[in-house]
Design an enzyme around this catalytic site. Structure first.
Site, short mmCIF file in Angstrom:
data_model
loop_
_atom_site.label_atom_id
_atom_site.label_comp_id
_atom_site.label_asym_id
_atom_site.label_seq_id
_atom_site.Cartn_x
_atom_site.Cartn_y
_atom_site.Cartn_z
N SER A 97 8.43 -11.59 -3.85
CA SER A 97 9.23 -10.72 -4.70
C SER A 97 10.30 -11.55 -5.38
O SER A 97 10.69 -12.59 -4.85
CB SER A 97 9.89 -9.66 -3.81
OG SER A 97 10.14 -8.49 -4.54
N ARG A 98 10.79 -11.05 -6.55
CA ARG A 98 11.84 -11.78 -7.25
C ARG A 98 13.08 -11.87 -6.38
O ARG A 98 13.81 -12.83 -6.40
CB ARG A 98 12.18 -11.07 -8.56
CG ARG A 98 11.27 -11.47 -9.69
CD ARG A 98 11.58 -10.67 -10.92
NE ARG A 98 11.50 -9.23 -10.62
CZ ARG A 98 11.59 -8.28 -11.53
NH1 ARG A 98 11.79 -8.58 -12.78
NH2 ARG A 98 11.49 -6.99 -11.20
N GLY A 126 8.72 -3.86 -4.60
CA GLY A 126 9.57 -2.72 -4.98
C GLY A 126 9.19 -1.52 -4.12
O GLY A 126 8.58 -1.67 -3.05
N ALA A 167 -1.39 -1.77 -9.95
CA ALA A 167 -0.20 -1.91 -10.81
C ALA A 167 -0.60 -1.81 -12.29
O ALA A 167 -0.58 -0.71 -12.85
CB ALA A 167 0.51 -3.21 -10.49
N ARG A 168 -0.98 -2.91 -12.89
CA ARG A 168 -1.48 -2.92 -14.26
C ARG A 168 -2.61 -3.93 -14.35
O ARG A 168 -2.53 -5.03 -13.79
CB ARG A 168 -0.37 -3.29 -15.25
CG ARG A 168 0.62 -2.18 -15.55
CD ARG A 168 0.00 -1.01 -16.33
NE ARG A 168 0.96 0.02 -16.66
CZ ARG A 168 1.22 1.10 -15.91
NH1 ARG A 168 0.57 1.29 -14.76
NH2 ARG A 168 2.10 2.00 -16.31
N HIS A 181 -7.71 4.78 -12.62
CA HIS A 181 -6.24 4.90 -12.72
C HIS A 181 -5.73 6.24 -12.15
O HIS A 181 -5.16 7.06 -12.87
CB HIS A 181 -5.78 4.72 -14.18
CG HIS A 181 -4.35 4.26 -14.28
ND1 HIS A 181 -3.87 3.49 -15.30
CD2 HIS A 181 -3.28 4.47 -13.48
CE1 HIS A 181 -2.58 3.25 -15.13
NE2 HIS A 181 -2.19 3.85 -14.02
N ILE A 186 6.90 0.85 -4.40
CA ILE A 186 5.48 1.10 -4.11
C ILE A 186 4.94 0.03 -3.16
O ILE A 186 4.18 0.33 -2.23
CB ILE A 186 4.65 1.17 -5.42
CG1 ILE A 186 5.17 2.32 -6.30
CG2 ILE A 186 3.17 1.37 -5.11
CD1 ILE A 186 4.59 2.37 -7.71
N GLU A 209 -8.18 -1.25 -20.20
CA GLU A 209 -8.35 0.15 -19.84
C GLU A 209 -8.52 1.04 -21.08
O GLU A 209 -7.79 0.83 -22.05
CB GLU A 209 -7.08 0.58 -19.08
CG GLU A 209 -7.32 1.62 -18.05
CD GLU A 209 -6.12 1.78 -17.13
OE1 GLU A 209 -5.77 0.82 -16.43
OE2 GLU A 209 -5.57 2.87 -17.14
N GLY A 216 -3.57 6.41 -9.48
CA GLY A 216 -2.40 6.16 -8.63
C GLY A 216 -1.46 7.35 -8.47
O GLY A 216 -1.08 7.71 -7.36
C1 DGY Z 1 2.79 4.62 -13.81
O1 DGY Z 1 3.60 5.54 -13.69
O2 DGY Z 1 3.10 3.54 -14.29
C2 DGY Z 1 1.41 4.85 -13.33
O3 DGY Z 1 0.55 3.83 -13.65
C3 DGY Z 1 0.89 6.19 -13.85
O4 DGY Z 1 -0.17 6.55 -13.05
#
Ligand code: DGY
Length: 319
Positions: A176-177, A155, A237-238, A285, A157, A267, A287
Site C-alpha cells: 500500500s502507498r 484501502g 478493482a479496474r 463487473h 475494500i 470492458e 462488485g
Molecule cells: C465502483 O464503484 O468503482 C465499482 O466498480 C462499481 O461497481
C-alpha cells in the site's frame, strides 16, 4: 432550483431525493446513453450525476457550461472522470467510498473461492450434461487455510477482503502507498511488504488499488512470472491494472495456477484468450451489484450533489 442531469438509471429513492429540491433530467433508456445524447443533455446542467460508463472529460464539462458546479460519480472508482479538468473549472468531483466496501469484498472472496476450488468448472460441467461421478482426484482444487493472501492496495475494500481471508485461516501481507491503522493491521496480523515480496510469497494475490497512470499494467508479464506457479490472481478493482494479454499467456502456460476477474481491460469486452481457458473465473463487473449497495451508492451521490448545490462541503469529495 438547479438543473441536475443523471446520466443513467439509478434507484428511484435517489432520483426522488434530488427531485424534491431540483429539476432532474434522468436518462432512463435501456441502453447506456450515447455520447451525442449526453453532450446535448448536459447543456445548462448545474450538477451531473454520472455512472462509470460515462466519460466525464473537458469536452463534456464544456458542453455543460460554466454554471456546472458538481460531478457526482455513482462509484468509488473515478477513472472515468478527468479530475484535473474539473478542478481547473472549479467543479467539485465526488465519489461513493465506503458504501460498497463489503459487497465488493464479498465478490473478491467469491472469486477467490471460484478460482481456488474450481467452482466455475464444476458448474459448467454439470450444465454441459457430461457424465461425472465423485472421484478421489476429480476436480481437485487448492485449500486456503494456512495460505497467504497478498492484498495490492489496502484501502477499505482491501482490508475487508483481508478480514474475510483471516476468517478462512489465511495469513495476510499487503502492499500500500501508506501504512494502515496499526490496530487494524494487528487485528488482521497483516504485514506491509513491497510488491516484489508480496508477489513472491502470496498464494492468492488480490488487486484493490485505484486505477490511474501509476497503476496501468501494474501486474504484467514480469509480475506474473514473479508469482508462485501455484498462485492465483484476483482483480475486482479496474481491468487495465492487469495486462490481460500477459495474464492469458501466463494462465495458458501454467506460469500461475488460476485467476478470478470481475473487471476487464476493454470492458465490456473480455480478452478472447481468457474466454478459452478453464482456469480463470469470469464475472461481469458485479462488485457492487446488490440492491442495498446500489441504493447506498446512489443516495450518497445524491447527497454529494445536493450538498454542493446548497453551497456545502459534500460528504465524499474526491481529494
Ligand atoms: C465502483 O464503484 O468503482 C465499482 O466498480 C462499481 O461497481
Amino acid at each position: 432550483m438547479s438543473r441536475v442531469v443523471v446520466t443513467g438509471r439509478i434507484p428511484d429513492a435517489a432520483i426522488e431525493k434530488l427531485r424534491a429540491e431540483h429539476d432532474v433530467d434522468a436518462w432512463d433508456g435501456p441502453e447506456t446513453i450515447s455520447r451525442d445524447e449526453l453532450l446535448r443533455r448536459v447543456a445548462g446542467a448545474d450538477a451531473i450525476v454520472s455512472l462509470l460508463t460515462e466519460r466525464v472529460d473537458a469536452e463534456l464539462l464544456d458542453a455543460a457550461g460554466p454554471q456546472l458546479k458538481v460531478v457526482a460519480n455513482v462509484a468509488v472508482g473515478y477513472d472515468n472522470i478527468d479530475v484535473p479538468a474539473c478542478s481547473e473549472r472549479s467543479i467539485v468531483a465526488t465519489n461513493t467510498p465506503g458504501v460498497l466496501t463489503d459487497a465488493t469484498a464479498d465478490i473478491a472472496f467469491g472469486l477467490i473461492l471460484m478460482a481456488t476450488r474450481r467452482l466455475g468448472e464444476g458448474e459448467r460441467l454439470i450444465r454441459s450434461g457430461q457424465a461425472w461421478k465423485w472421484g478421489m482426484y476429480f476436480l481437485l482444487g487448492s485449500s486456503l487455510q494456512g495460505k497467504t493472501l497478498g492484498v495490492v492496495g489496502m484501502g477499505g475494500i482491501g482490508q475487508a477482503t483481508a478480514r474475510r481471508a483471516k476468517a478462512f485461516g489465511m495469513e495476510i501481507v499487503y502492499q500500500s502507498r501508506s501504512e494502515i491503522d496499526p490496530t487494524i493491521a494487528a487485528d488482521l496480523g497483516a504485514r506491509r511488504v513491497d510488491l516484489d515480496e508480496l508477489l513472491a510469497v502470496s498464494d492468492v494475490v488480490s488487486v484493490h488499488c485505484p486505477y490511474g497512470p501509476a497503476t496501468h499494467h501494474l501486474i504484467g508479464a514480469e509480475q506474473l512470472a514473479a508469482m508462485k506457479s501455484s498462485a492465483f490472481l484476483i482483480n475486482t478493482a479496474r481491468g487495465p491494472i492487469v495486462d490481460e494479454d500477459a495474464l492469458a499467456t501466463a494462465l495458458r502456460e501454467g506460469v500461475i495456477a488460476g485467476a478470478g476477474l470481475d473487471v476487464y481491460e476493454k470492458e465490456p469486452s473480455v480478452h478472447p484468450g481468457l474466454l478459452e481457458l478453464d482456469n480463470v473465473a469470469l464475472l461481469p463487473h458485479l462488485g457492487s451489484a446488490t440492491v442495498e449497495t446500489r441504493t447506498g451508492m446512489a443516495m450518497l451521490a445524491a447527497d454529494n450533489a445536493l450538498a454542493v448545490l446548497s453551497g456545502e462541503r459534500p460528504p465524499a469529495p474526491i481529494a
